[in-house]
Design an enzyme around this catalytic site. Sequence first.
Site, PDB file in Angstrom:
ATOM      1  N   GLY A  79      20.368 -18.032 -43.563  1.00 15.83           N
ATOM      2  CA  GLY A  79      20.245 -19.445 -43.020  1.00 15.83           C
ATOM      3  C   GLY A  79      18.675 -19.780 -43.121  1.00 15.83           C
ATOM      4  N   ALA A 118      16.656 -22.325 -43.003  1.00 11.05           N
ATOM      5  CA  ALA A 118      16.191 -23.686 -42.748  1.00 11.05           C
ATOM      6  C   ALA A 118      15.067 -23.531 -41.742  1.00 11.05           C
ATOM      7  CB  ALA A 118      17.309 -24.407 -42.279  1.00 11.05           C
ATOM      8  N   VAL A 137      22.943 -21.097 -39.383  1.00  8.05           N
ATOM      9  CA  VAL A 137      23.198 -22.093 -40.353  1.00  8.05           C
ATOM     10  C   VAL A 137      24.271 -23.331 -39.458  1.00  8.05           C
ATOM     11  CG1 VAL A 137      23.460 -20.503 -42.277  1.00  8.05           C
ATOM     12  CG2 VAL A 137      25.562 -21.043 -40.934  1.00  8.05           C
ATOM     13  N   SER A 181      17.022 -21.663 -28.133  1.00  5.66           N
ATOM     14  CA  SER A 181      16.517 -22.990 -27.930  1.00  5.66           C
ATOM     15  C   SER A 181      14.930 -22.922 -28.139  1.00  5.66           C
ATOM     16  CB  SER A 181      16.678 -23.445 -26.610  1.00  5.66           C
ATOM     17  OG  SER A 181      16.184 -24.687 -26.143  1.00  5.66           O
ATOM     18  N   LYS A 192      24.200 -22.410 -23.242  1.00  3.37           N
ATOM     19  CA  LYS A 192      23.299 -23.059 -24.072  1.00  3.37           C
ATOM     20  C   LYS A 192      23.653 -24.533 -24.314  1.00  3.37           C
ATOM     21  CE  LYS A 192      20.127 -24.216 -27.269  1.00  3.37           C
ATOM     22  NZ  LYS A 192      20.527 -25.228 -28.239  1.00  3.37           N
ATOM     23  N   ASN A 241      21.490 -27.677 -23.316  1.00  3.58           N
ATOM     24  CA  ASN A 241      21.198 -28.900 -23.987  1.00  3.58           C
ATOM     25  C   ASN A 241      21.714 -30.320 -23.372  1.00  3.58           C
ATOM     26  OD1 ASN A 241      20.804 -27.151 -25.908  1.00  3.58           O
ATOM     27  ND2 ASN A 241      21.608 -28.365 -27.660  1.00  3.58           N
ATOM     28  N   GLU A 270      18.862 -31.198 -20.809  1.00  2.42           N
ATOM     29  CA  GLU A 270      17.954 -31.783 -21.767  1.00  2.42           C
ATOM     30  C   GLU A 270      18.121 -33.243 -22.007  1.00  2.42           C
ATOM     31  OE1 GLU A 270      17.243 -29.188 -25.295  1.00  2.42           O
ATOM     32  OE2 GLU A 270      17.099 -31.042 -26.655  1.00  2.42           O
ATOM     33  N   ARG A 323      22.953 -43.342 -24.420  1.00  2.00           N
ATOM     34  CA  ARG A 323      22.660 -42.980 -26.156  1.00  2.00           C
ATOM     35  C   ARG A 323      23.383 -43.947 -26.756  1.00  2.00           C
ATOM     36  NH1 ARG A 323      20.087 -37.054 -27.995  1.00  2.00           N
ATOM     37  NH2 ARG A 323      18.956 -36.639 -26.089  1.00  2.00           N
ATOM     38  N   ARG A 332      48.247 -44.685  -5.281  1.00  3.41           N
ATOM     39  CA  ARG A 332      48.781 -43.955  -6.339  1.00  3.41           C
ATOM     40  C   ARG A 332      50.355 -43.892  -5.719  1.00  3.41           C
ATOM     41  NH1 ARG A 332      47.328 -38.772  -6.620  1.00  3.41           N
ATOM     42  NH2 ARG A 332      48.253 -38.555  -8.552  1.00  3.41           N
ATOM     43  N   SER A 366      53.822 -33.377  -7.086  1.00  3.71           N
ATOM     44  CA  SER A 366      52.394 -33.367  -6.688  1.00  3.71           C
ATOM     45  C   SER A 366      51.748 -32.443  -7.261  1.00  3.71           C
ATOM     46  CB  SER A 366      52.176 -33.117  -5.155  1.00  3.71           C
ATOM     47  OG  SER A 366      53.161 -33.739  -4.223  1.00  3.71           O
TER      48      SER A 366
HETATM   49  P1  NBP Z   1      20.456 -26.884 -40.411  1.00  5.38           P
HETATM   50  O1  NBP Z   1      21.358 -27.092 -39.146  1.00  5.38           O
HETATM   51  O2  NBP Z   1      19.796 -27.813 -41.049  1.00  5.38           O
HETATM   52  O3  NBP Z   1      21.233 -25.828 -41.074  1.00  5.38           O
HETATM   53  C1  NBP Z   1      20.543 -25.556 -42.512  1.00  5.38           C
HETATM   54  C2  NBP Z   1      21.265 -24.280 -42.857  1.00  5.38           C
HETATM   55  O4  NBP Z   1      22.625 -24.176 -42.908  1.00  5.38           O
HETATM   56  C3  NBP Z   1      20.920 -23.848 -44.548  1.00  5.38           C
HETATM   57  O5  NBP Z   1      20.611 -22.466 -44.648  1.00  5.38           O
HETATM   58  C4  NBP Z   1      21.938 -24.373 -45.455  1.00  5.38           C
HETATM   59  O6  NBP Z   1      22.157 -23.731 -46.473  1.00  5.38           O
HETATM   60  C5  NBP Z   1      23.192 -23.993 -44.468  1.00  5.38           C
HETATM   61  N1  NBP Z   1      24.510 -24.582 -44.626  1.00  5.38           N
HETATM   62  C6  NBP Z   1      24.776 -25.689 -44.493  1.00  5.38           C
HETATM   63 BR1  NBP Z   1      23.729 -27.375 -43.994  1.00  5.38          BR
HETATM   64  N2  NBP Z   1      26.322 -26.016 -44.985  1.00  5.38           N
HETATM   65  C7  NBP Z   1      26.526 -24.904 -45.335  1.00  5.38           C
HETATM   66  C8  NBP Z   1      27.775 -24.512 -45.695  1.00  5.38           C
HETATM   67  N3  NBP Z   1      28.690 -25.299 -46.037  1.00  5.38           N
HETATM   68  N4  NBP Z   1      27.862 -23.059 -46.099  1.00  5.38           N
HETATM   69  C9  NBP Z   1      26.843 -22.172 -45.943  1.00  5.38           C
HETATM   70  N5  NBP Z   1      25.540 -22.744 -45.606  1.00  5.38           N
HETATM   71  C10 NBP Z   1      25.420 -23.911 -45.247  1.00  5.38           C
HETATM   72  O7  NBP Z   1      19.198 -25.964 -39.844  1.00  5.38           O
HETATM   73  P2  NBP Z   1      18.598 -25.679 -38.618  1.00  5.38           P
HETATM   74  O8  NBP Z   1      17.903 -26.964 -38.091  1.00  5.38           O
HETATM   75  O9  NBP Z   1      17.555 -24.376 -38.945  1.00  5.38           O
HETATM   76  O10 NBP Z   1      19.555 -24.910 -37.221  1.00  5.38           O
HETATM   77  C11 NBP Z   1      20.264 -23.896 -37.886  1.00  5.38           C
HETATM   78  C12 NBP Z   1      21.403 -23.730 -36.730  1.00  5.38           C
HETATM   79  O11 NBP Z   1      20.457 -23.659 -35.353  1.00  5.38           O
HETATM   80  C13 NBP Z   1      21.898 -24.758 -36.360  1.00  5.38           C
HETATM   81  O12 NBP Z   1      23.304 -24.578 -35.912  1.00  5.38           O
HETATM   82  C14 NBP Z   1      21.254 -25.840 -35.399  1.00  5.38           C
HETATM   83  O13 NBP Z   1      22.411 -26.529 -34.488  1.00  5.38           O
HETATM   84  C15 NBP Z   1      20.741 -24.581 -34.441  1.00  5.38           C
HETATM   85  N6  NBP Z   1      19.759 -25.074 -33.713  1.00  5.38           N
HETATM   86  C16 NBP Z   1      18.690 -25.881 -34.265  1.00  5.38           C
HETATM   87  C17 NBP Z   1      17.611 -26.165 -33.548  1.00  5.38           C
HETATM   88  C18 NBP Z   1      16.564 -27.004 -34.217  1.00  5.38           C
HETATM   89  O14 NBP Z   1      15.669 -27.376 -33.350  1.00  5.38           O
HETATM   90  N7  NBP Z   1      16.262 -27.732 -35.304  1.00  5.38           N
HETATM   91  C19 NBP Z   1      17.417 -25.745 -32.231  1.00  5.38           C
HETATM   92  C20 NBP Z   1      18.095 -24.623 -31.516  1.00  5.38           C
HETATM   93  C21 NBP Z   1      19.310 -24.500 -32.520  1.00  5.38           C
HETATM   94  P3  NBP Z   1      21.492 -24.400 -47.921  1.00  5.38           P
HETATM   95  O15 NBP Z   1      20.297 -24.144 -47.707  1.00  5.38           O
HETATM   96  O16 NBP Z   1      22.182 -23.752 -48.892  1.00  5.38           O
HETATM   97  O17 NBP Z   1      21.774 -26.038 -47.683  1.00  5.38           O
END
Ligand code: NBP
Length: 485
Positions: free
Chosen positions: A13, A15, A78, A132, A186, A190, A193, A290, A449, A482
Site C-alpha cells: 500500500g 499511498a 490499504v 495515528s 483506534k 478517532n 478526535e 458534522r 412504559r 422484563s
Molecule cells: P488510501 O486509504 O487512500 O488507500 C490507498 C491504497 O489502497 C493504495 O495502495 C491503493 O492501491 C490501495 N487500494 C485501494 Br484505494 N483500493 C484497493 C483495492 N480494491 N484492492 C487493493 N488495493 C487497493 O491510503 P492512505 O491514506 O495512505 O491510508 C491507508 C490506510 O491507513 C487506510 O485504511 C486509512 O484509513 C488508514 N489511515 C490513514 C490516515 C491518513 O491520515 N491518511 C491515518 C491513519 C490511518 P492503488 O495505488 O493500486 O490504487
Amino acid sequence: MSTEVKADIALIGLAVMGQNLILNMADHGYTVCAYNRTTSKVDDFLGNEAKGKSVVGAHSLAEMVAKLKKPRRIILLVKAGSAVDGFIEQLVPLLEKGDIIIDGGNSEYTDTQRRCKEMREKGLLFVGSGVSGGEEGARYGPSLMPGGHAEAWLHIKDIFQNIAAKAEGEPCCDWVGDDGAGHFVKMVHNGIEYGDMQLICEAYHVMKEALGLSPQEMGDIFEQWNKSELDSFLIEITKDILQFKDSDGKALVEKILDSAGQKGTGKWTAISALDYGVPVTLIGESVFARCLSSLKDERVQASKLLSGPPTSKYEGDKKAFIEDIRMALYASKIISYAQGFMLLREAASKFNWKLNYGGIALMWRGGCIIRSVFLGNIKAAFEKNASLNNLLLDDFFRAEIGKCQGSWRKVVANAVLLGIPTPCFSTALAFFDGYRSAVLPANLIQAQRDYFGAHTYELLEKPGTFVHTNWTGRGGNVSSSSYNA
Ligand code: NBP
C-alpha cells in the site's frame, strides 16, 4: 541458495501512510520490501522517495513473500474493507505457519475480530493495528495501537516501538489486547478526535459570533491556550489555520465551505456506544454536528425563515468571557475522555480484553492527532488507580471540573441565550449533571412504559422485583417480560 539480503518486513500500500511508514522503518535500520496493487507505484517510489534507503521492491506478492525473513511480517496499509480481505486471500496460499499479517488501516474492529479467527484457523498470526498521526506521524513517529494474536507481538515489538513516537521517553505503542482490541482503541481515539475538533469549533464559533473576534485575534488566543491545560496538537494547528492568509491577505479559513466530511470512525464509535449502552454523548453530538453542517443548502434556506434571539452579541466583559470559553472547552474535554474510557471499559468487559488504560493514554500522549499534555494526567490517574471506574471520580479531574464549572455553565447559558449552537459544550454539561445526580426522572419513564405496554417497573424499596400496575382500571393484569435490549 540466494545470497540476496532478505527484508525484515514488507508493506503493501504505497499511498501517503504506507510510503511514509516505510521510510520511517528504513530510517530505523530495517530493510523493507514495498508492494502496491498498481505496481508502477513501486518503481516510482524506489526511484524517488526511497532512493538510497534500505527499501527493496516487488512486482508480485509471490516475489514480495520470497524476499522476506521468516517468520514473515507483512503490513497492509490499504483502503479499509474489501481491499484488506482481497490481499489476505491472495497472501494466505503464499505464507507458512507462524507468518504474520498486520493490518494497519482504519479497519472496523469487527472485521479484525473475524480476520483473527479466520487466520488462526489457517495457522497464521494476525494483528490489527491502529496507526495515528497522519502523514507526518507515519514518517517521523506515529502512535501505534496493535492488537490481535498476542504471539505476534514478540516478533513485531522492536520494529513497532522503535518507529513509534516517544512521550516522556516511552514509545507511544504497546500491545493493546486480543482480537479487535487495537482497532477498537483506534476507533475510540478517532471518536475522541471528532469530539476535540468539534469542541474547538464551538469555542471558535462563540468567539466569532458573540465577541466578534477576527481570525487573527482568535489565533492569538489559541496560542495562549496552548500554553495552558489545553496544550495539544489540535489547539496548535488551529492557531496556524486561523492565522493562515490566502494570496489576497485574507484568512483562508473564512473562505472554506462550512460542510464537514467524515470517513466513518466517529460514526462507528457512536454506534458502538449505542450497541453497548454507554452514554458517549459528546462523540455522538460531534458526529451529528458534522451531519448538520453538511445540510448547507437546507440551512441557508432555513436561515431566511427561522429567526433566533434579537442579538448574538455578548455584552459583558470580553476578556473574562474568553477565559470562560477556555474553561468550558477544558471541562467538556474532560467529559469526552471520561466517556471514551467508559466505552473502552465496557468493550473490555464484553470481549474479555485486559486493557491497560494508563498504557492507552500513553499511546495517545504522542504521535497521534489527539496528542496532548492532558493525556499525561489521564495516564497518571490510571496509574494511581488501575481500576478507576470513571475519570471524573479521580481527585485531579474532580478538582479540575470543579474549577471550570461556573465558567462552563456561563458559556452554555449565554450561547443558548444568544442562539449560538454549542452541541458538545451543552451535551457535556448535561452528562455531567446527569452523572452526578443520585436521582433522575427515569421513574416516570418506567411508569409510562408500564402504563402503555405493561413493561413493569421496580419499586425503590424493592429493587429486583418487577411489578405491573393496572393504571387505568381497563387494562389486564398480564405484564410484558422484563429485559433490556
Ligand atoms: P488510501 O486509504 O487512500 O488507500 C490507498 C491504497 O489502497 C493504495 O495502495 C491503493 O492501491 C490501495 N487500494 C485501494 Br484505494 N483500493 C484497493 C483495492 N480494491 N484492492 C487493493 N488495493 C487497493 O491510503 P492512505 O491514506 O495512505 O491510508 C491507508 C490506510 O491507513 C487506510 O485504511 C486509512 O484509513 C488508514 N489511515 C490513514 C490516515 C491518513 O491520515 N491518511 C491515518 C491513519 C490511518 P492503488 O495505488 O493500486 O490504487
